[in-house]
Design a protein around this motif. Sequence first.
Motif, PDB file in Angstrom:
ATOM      1  N   THR A 136      35.735  48.752  21.716  1.00 40.64           N
ATOM      2  CA  THR A 136      36.536  48.751  22.947  1.00 40.64           C
ATOM      3  C   THR A 136      36.449  50.134  23.584  1.00 40.64           C
ATOM      4  N   ALA A 137      36.472  50.140  24.912  1.00 42.26           N
ATOM      5  CA  ALA A 137      36.419  51.397  25.665  1.00 42.26           C
ATOM      6  C   ALA A 137      36.809  51.116  27.113  1.00 42.26           C
ATOM      7  N   ASP A 138      36.880  52.168  27.908  1.00 41.80           N
ATOM      8  CA  ASP A 138      37.174  52.042  29.333  1.00 41.80           C
ATOM      9  C   ASP A 138      35.959  52.531  30.123  1.00 41.80           C
ATOM     10  N   GLN A 174      41.275  48.749  28.237  1.00 40.05           N
ATOM     11  CA  GLN A 174      40.058  48.801  27.433  1.00 40.05           C
ATOM     12  C   GLN A 174      39.389  47.437  27.508  1.00 40.05           C
ATOM     13  N   ALA A 223      39.481  42.593  23.255  1.00 41.57           N
ATOM     14  CA  ALA A 223      40.262  43.825  23.310  1.00 41.57           C
ATOM     15  C   ALA A 223      41.737  43.410  23.417  1.00 41.57           C
ATOM     16  N   PRO A 254      43.129  49.260  22.974  1.00 40.68           N
ATOM     17  CA  PRO A 254      41.956  49.838  22.314  1.00 40.68           C
ATOM     18  C   PRO A 254      41.832  49.421  20.845  1.00 40.68           C
TER      19      PRO A 254
END
Length: 182
Positions: free
Chosen positions: A56-58, A66, A145, A160
């Motif tokens: 997970t990330a942005d 996320q 997510a 996240p």
Amino acid sequence: MSKVKTDLEIAFLALKHTTIKKVWYKGVFSINTTYHAIQEGIFIQCTDGEVFHIYTADELKLGFLQGVYIKRIRYWEREKKYFKKIYDASLHWQPYLGEEITSVFLNWKLIYKSKLTLGNPKSNTDYPHDVELHFRNEKDVSMAAIKIIDKDTDPILGFPQLTLFFDKKERDKWCDMGKFYQ
């Protein structure tokens, strides 16, 4: 559709027609009867030697949510010794090991209207909520997510943490109840 979103769709499609050989969980994780929650994502090694990190990330720069992303690890044997806290989770993936992935769907969730749209993103107000892997043996895995706290608390979408569902009905139940992380 933006180039970043198109590139993400294409990156996940690299898993199509591959066969999973081994799986590792990265970071702190918990295993429930209907889902697995992993803090820093998973590594999937395919029988052709390719290794992918799903996490997970942005990366769409939304600032508060996320999504689910994928990255190919080029030099796995050399790099895996530098990853802290990885756990061989292949035992939990036995029904999927050696099975071909026949299709991959990246699902986008609208941020404001909270409607799940299957396939390609429809606007700039959505994020890559989860990815579905469908296997030749008619089993599937969804990676989202989302953070599940307990059965009495609404799950948090866009959190996240990568949560794996081995049953589509369970994924739908938790994701439909979810509220956005803020």
